[in-house]
Scaffold this motif. Structure first.
Motif, PDB file in Angstrom:
ATOM      1  N   ARG A  84       0.828  -1.212   0.000  1.00 58.64           N
ATOM      2  CA  ARG A  84       0.000   0.000   0.000  1.00 58.64           C
ATOM      3  C   ARG A  84       0.857   1.255   0.000  1.00 58.64           C
ATOM      4  NH1 ARG A  84      -3.252  -3.055   3.563  1.00 58.64           N
ATOM      5  NH2 ARG A  84      -2.313  -2.051   5.384  1.00 58.64           N
ATOM      6  N   SER A  85       1.959   1.215   0.751  1.00 58.78           N
ATOM      7  CA  SER A  85       2.843   2.383   0.805  1.00 58.78           C
ATOM      8  C   SER A  85       3.514   2.648  -0.530  1.00 58.78           C
ATOM      9  CB  SER A  85       3.907   2.203   1.898  1.00 58.78           C
ATOM     10  OG  SER A  85       4.855   1.218   1.532  1.00 58.78           O
ATOM     11  N   ALA A  86       3.563   1.618  -1.399  1.00 54.62           N
ATOM     12  CA  ALA A  86       4.174   1.753  -2.724  1.00 54.62           C
ATOM     13  C   ALA A  86       3.139   2.048  -3.813  1.00 54.62           C
ATOM     14  CB  ALA A  86       4.944   0.486  -3.071  1.00 54.62           C
ATOM     15  N   GLY A  87       1.867   2.223  -3.433  1.00 60.93           N
ATOM     16  CA  GLY A  87       0.853   2.601  -4.410  1.00 60.93           C
ATOM     17  C   GLY A  87       0.030   1.465  -4.977  1.00 60.93           C
ATOM     18  N   TYR A  88      -0.089   0.363  -4.233  1.00 62.31           N
ATOM     19  CA  TYR A  88      -0.842  -0.797  -4.702  1.00 62.31           C
ATOM     20  C   TYR A  88      -2.018  -1.090  -3.771  1.00 62.31           C
ATOM     21  CZ  TYR A  88       3.257  -2.120  -7.553  1.00 62.31           C
ATOM     22  OH  TYR A  88       4.303  -2.141  -8.448  1.00 62.31           O
ATOM     23  N   ILE A  89      -2.993  -1.779  -4.320  1.00 60.38           N
ATOM     24  CA  ILE A  89      -4.049  -2.412  -3.540  1.00 60.38           C
ATOM     25  C   ILE A  89      -3.837  -3.919  -3.615  1.00 60.38           C
ATOM     26  CG2 ILE A  89      -6.521  -2.971  -3.506  1.00 60.38           C
ATOM     27  CD1 ILE A  89      -7.109  -0.148  -4.326  1.00 60.38           C
ATOM     28  N   ALA A  90      -3.910  -4.586  -2.464  1.00 60.73           N
ATOM     29  CA  ALA A  90      -3.807  -6.046  -2.439  1.00 60.73           C
ATOM     30  C   ALA A  90      -5.162  -6.639  -2.807  1.00 60.73           C
ATOM     31  CB  ALA A  90      -3.376  -6.510  -1.056  1.00 60.73           C
ATOM     32  N   GLU A  91      -5.209  -7.336  -3.941  1.00 60.16           N
ATOM     33  CA  GLU A  91      -6.478  -7.890  -4.420  1.00 60.16           C
ATOM     34  C   GLU A  91      -6.731  -9.312  -3.936  1.00 60.16           C
ATOM     35  OE1 GLU A  91      -7.760  -5.505  -8.338  1.00 60.16           O
ATOM     36  OE2 GLU A  91      -6.668  -7.366  -8.716  1.00 60.16           O
ATOM     37  N   GLN A  92      -5.681 -10.115  -3.889  1.00 63.71           N
ATOM     38  CA  GLN A  92      -5.865 -11.509  -3.483  1.00 63.71           C
ATOM     39  C   GLN A  92      -4.532 -12.077  -3.034  1.00 63.71           C
ATOM     40  OE1 GLN A  92      -8.338 -13.611  -6.189  1.00 63.71           O
ATOM     41  NE2 GLN A  92      -8.336 -15.539  -5.051  1.00 63.71           N
ATOM     42  N   VAL A  93      -4.577 -13.057  -2.145  1.00 62.36           N
ATOM     43  CA  VAL A  93      -3.362 -13.746  -1.710  1.00 62.36           C
ATOM     44  C   VAL A  93      -3.653 -15.229  -1.628  1.00 62.36           C
ATOM     45  CG1 VAL A  93      -3.896 -13.361   0.737  1.00 62.36           C
ATOM     46  CG2 VAL A  93      -1.544 -13.875   0.043  1.00 62.36           C
ATOM     47  N   TRP A  94      -2.695 -16.046  -2.057  1.00 63.85           N
ATOM     48  CA  TRP A  94      -2.800 -17.490  -1.991  1.00 63.85           C
ATOM     49  C   TRP A  94      -1.630 -18.021  -1.155  1.00 63.85           C
ATOM     50  CZ3 TRP A  94      -3.051 -14.578  -6.439  1.00 63.85           C
ATOM     51  CH2 TRP A  94      -4.279 -14.574  -7.143  1.00 63.85           C
ATOM     52  N   THR A  95      -1.882 -19.020  -0.326  1.00 67.25           N
ATOM     53  CA  THR A  95      -0.827 -19.646   0.466  1.00 67.25           C
ATOM     54  C   THR A  95      -0.945 -21.161   0.359  1.00 67.25           C
ATOM     55  OG1 THR A  95      -2.130 -19.736   2.516  1.00 67.25           O
ATOM     56  CG2 THR A  95      -0.833 -17.733   2.128  1.00 67.25           C
ATOM     57  N   ASP A  96       0.084 -21.852   0.832  1.00 68.99           N
ATOM     58  CA  ASP A  96       0.046 -23.311   0.914  1.00 68.99           C
ATOM     59  C   ASP A  96      -0.607 -23.724   2.222  1.00 68.99           C
ATOM     60  OD1 ASP A  96       2.651 -24.120   2.876  1.00 68.99           O
ATOM     61  OD2 ASP A  96       2.696 -22.151   1.927  1.00 68.99           O
ATOM     62  N   ALA A  97      -0.875 -25.010   2.362  1.00 69.78           N
ATOM     63  CA  ALA A  97      -1.584 -25.521   3.541  1.00 69.78           C
ATOM     64  C   ALA A  97      -0.794 -25.309   4.825  1.00 69.78           C
ATOM     65  CB  ALA A  97      -1.881 -27.014   3.356  1.00 69.78           C
ATOM     66  N   ALA A 119       1.254 -22.729   5.371  1.00 68.79           N
ATOM     67  CA  ALA A 119       1.539 -21.295   5.537  1.00 68.79           C
ATOM     68  C   ALA A 119       3.040 -21.001   5.540  1.00 68.79           C
ATOM     69  CB  ALA A 119       0.885 -20.769   6.816  1.00 68.79           C
ATOM     70  N   LEU A 120       3.743 -21.649   4.609  1.00 66.42           N
ATOM     71  CA  LEU A 120       5.174 -21.392   4.453  1.00 66.42           C
ATOM     72  C   LEU A 120       5.433 -20.219   3.511  1.00 66.42           C
ATOM     73  CD1 LEU A 120       6.479 -25.053   3.977  1.00 66.42           C
ATOM     74  CD2 LEU A 120       6.676 -23.639   6.043  1.00 66.42           C
ATOM     75  N   PHE A 121       4.562 -20.059   2.515  1.00 68.37           N
ATOM     76  CA  PHE A 121       4.839 -19.132   1.413  1.00 68.37           C
ATOM     77  C   PHE A 121       3.530 -18.513   0.948  1.00 68.37           C
ATOM     78  CE2 PHE A 121       6.302 -17.709  -2.727  1.00 68.37           C
ATOM     79  CZ  PHE A 121       7.647 -17.411  -2.506  1.00 68.37           C
ATOM     80  N   SER A 122       3.630 -17.360   0.304  1.00 68.75           N
ATOM     81  CA  SER A 122       2.433 -16.676  -0.191  1.00 68.75           C
ATOM     82  C   SER A 122       2.696 -16.096  -1.572  1.00 68.75           C
ATOM     83  CB  SER A 122       2.020 -15.556   0.766  1.00 68.75           C
ATOM     84  OG  SER A 122       3.037 -14.569   0.873  1.00 68.75           O
ATOM     85  N   VAL A 123       1.643 -16.001  -2.368  1.00 70.27           N
ATOM     86  CA  VAL A 123       1.678 -15.320  -3.666  1.00 70.27           C
ATOM     87  C   VAL A 123       0.562 -14.282  -3.651  1.00 70.27           C
ATOM     88  CG1 VAL A 123       1.495 -15.538  -6.173  1.00 70.27           C
ATOM     89  CG2 VAL A 123       2.612 -17.350  -4.837  1.00 70.27           C
ATOM     90  N   HIS A 124       0.918 -13.028  -3.898  1.00 69.73           N
ATOM     91  CA  HIS A 124      -0.024 -11.921  -3.816  1.00 69.73           C
ATOM     92  C   HIS A 124      -0.306 -11.362  -5.205  1.00 69.73           C
ATOM     93  CE1 HIS A 124       0.678 -11.107   0.630  1.00 69.73           C
ATOM     94  NE2 HIS A 124       1.654 -11.952   0.327  1.00 69.73           N
ATOM     95  N   CYS A 125      -1.549 -10.983  -5.453  1.00 70.04           N
ATOM     96  CA  CYS A 125      -1.899 -10.198  -6.633  1.00 70.04           C
ATOM     97  C   CYS A 125      -2.153  -8.763  -6.178  1.00 70.04           C
ATOM     98  CB  CYS A 125      -3.132 -10.758  -7.326  1.00 70.04           C
ATOM     99  SG  CYS A 125      -3.566  -9.849  -8.835  1.00 70.04           S
ATOM    100  N   LEU A 126      -1.333  -7.846  -6.689  1.00 75.98           N
ATOM    101  CA  LEU A 126      -1.428  -6.440  -6.345  1.00 75.98           C
ATOM    102  C   LEU A 126      -1.873  -5.653  -7.569  1.00 75.98           C
ATOM    103  CD1 LEU A 126       2.012  -6.050  -4.489  1.00 75.98           C
ATOM    104  CD2 LEU A 126      -0.189  -6.721  -3.490  1.00 75.98           C
ATOM    105  N   ARG A 127      -2.672  -4.622  -7.351  1.00 73.99           N
ATOM    106  CA  ARG A 127      -3.106  -3.734  -8.446  1.00 73.99           C
ATOM    107  C   ARG A 127      -2.562  -2.341  -8.206  1.00 73.99           C
ATOM    108  NH1 ARG A 127      -7.638  -0.558  -8.894  1.00 73.99           N
ATOM    109  NH2 ARG A 127      -8.697  -1.659  -7.193  1.00 73.99           N
ATOM    110  N   VAL A 128      -1.974  -1.760  -9.251  1.00 72.29           N
ATOM    111  CA  VAL A 128      -1.388  -0.422  -9.155  1.00 72.29           C
ATOM    112  C   VAL A 128      -2.507   0.617  -9.066  1.00 72.29           C
ATOM    113  CG1 VAL A 128       0.104   1.292 -10.254  1.00 72.29           C
ATOM    114  CG2 VAL A 128       0.597  -1.174 -10.533  1.00 72.29           C
TER     115      VAL A 128
END
Length: 344
Positions: A317-330, A332-341
């Protein structure tokens, strides 16, 4: 930085009976060389070694041999990030493709061996794919492999250092841009630098552009320590290869055996730190300058920050994005985020 664009076809290394096929594949790959010059590297290395606490940037790991060593690291049993991220992409690739937009122009930053992108490419079907990596040889190999696998994919491979301002082979009228930044490489940036990097990417993508980004999560310290201190010593070889590269490219005089690999979790900063530790008092000449090392003194070669999901979304958010969605593994070791400018 060298900004002269060199466009070249990828040459075939297969037998002559397949030459016709590879001429057809090569014609769909264009290569753009924005790689830093040796002079650029020399300036950065001398500046880093001149600091009170000596540092070298992790991008120097990735010469051709270093890139191959990193590929080997990703297959180690202790190193969870790569296989976990790949599984997240396999499980949710169709959802990610819907978020990014079918038929977009896809930029992959730090493409490496391009293993992770294959699932995304199959789901997303971009009209143009732009892999970006600092290791030229590795980039060309992976571009050729992807051209083999995706015969209808147009590829513009760019050798560039994306840790600072960088160029991309984009056309002015392209609007539907998306980016993929895998592997939790965002963790290699200190938080202020991570924010600046995200802003640079946002300016490339423009308002409404989307960034799919891998982020390593906070977890048990023992898991982290094992991942960066593997039993086979591959990570140690990867770290020490940086000195071999400086000897070769800058005429440095490091005795590689006079240093040892050290990696540990800095709880206060929430980051793994990698260092090369001097085994004794020594003096090393690098590009005409002399540097003294005390017993136990180190060169700080890499950070890998670990985030909570909310922590990272606050940074975005501080860099000018909105977090739209996040996916993690069962686990909770890792995450993949979809950000929108929002602000470019």
């Amino acid at each position: 930085m060298n900004t002269n664009t060199a466009t070249a076809q990828i040459t075939s290394e297969r037998s002559s009976e397949h030459s016709g096929q590879h001429e057809r594949i090569a014609s769909r790959i264009r290569f753009f060389d924005f790689h830093p010059t040796t002079a650029d590297v020399r300036v950065e290395v001398l500046a880093g070694l001149s600091q009170p606490h000596k540092r070298l940037p992790p991008k120097l790991f990735y010469d051709q041999y270093g890139s191959r060593l990193f590929d080997a690291i990703t297959e180690l049993p202790e190193y969870y990030p790569t296989r976990t991220e790949i599984q997240i992409l396999r499980d949710h690739g169709a959802e990610m493709a819907d978020q990014l937009g079918l038929g977009c122009v896809l930029i992959e930053l730090g493409s490496g061996s391009s293993l992770k992108i294959q699932t995304l490419l199959a789901a997303l079907q971009p009209r143009i794919y732009i892999p970006v990596d600092i290791s030229k040889a590795h980039l060309l190999e992976s571009a050729q492999a992807l051209a083999d696998r995706f015969p209808d994919l147009a590829i513009r491979a760019a050798c560039a250092d994306y840790s600072g301002p960088f160029e991309l082979p984009l056309e002015p009228d392209w609007r539907d841009l998306a980016a993929f930044f895998p592997g939790s490489s965002i963790g290699n940036f200190d938080p202020e630098d991570a924010c600046a990097f995200l802003k640079r990417v946002g300016r490339v993508l423009g308002p409404g552009g989307r960034l799919l980004i891998g982020v390593d999560l906070k977890k048990d310290r023992a898991v982290l320590d094992a991942a960066y201190n593997d039993a086979q010593g591959v990570t140690a070889a990867f770290n020490l290869n940086l000195l071999t590269r400086l000897n070769r490219e800058l005429g440095a005089e490091f005795e590689v055996d006079a240093f040892r690999h050290r990696a540990f979790f800095n709880e206060t900063a929430s980051r793994i730190e990698m260092h090369l530790v001097s085994r004794g008092n020594q003096r090393v000449r690098v590009a005409g300058q002399v540097f003294d090392f005390r017993l136990g003194e180190s060169i700080h070669t890499e950070n890998s920050y670990k985030y909570g999901i909310e922590d990272f979304q606050r940074l975005a958010r501080s860099a000018g994005y909105i977090a739209e969605q996040v996916w993690t593994d069962a686990n909770a070791l890792f995450s993949v985020h979809c950000l929108r400018v929002v602000e470019a």
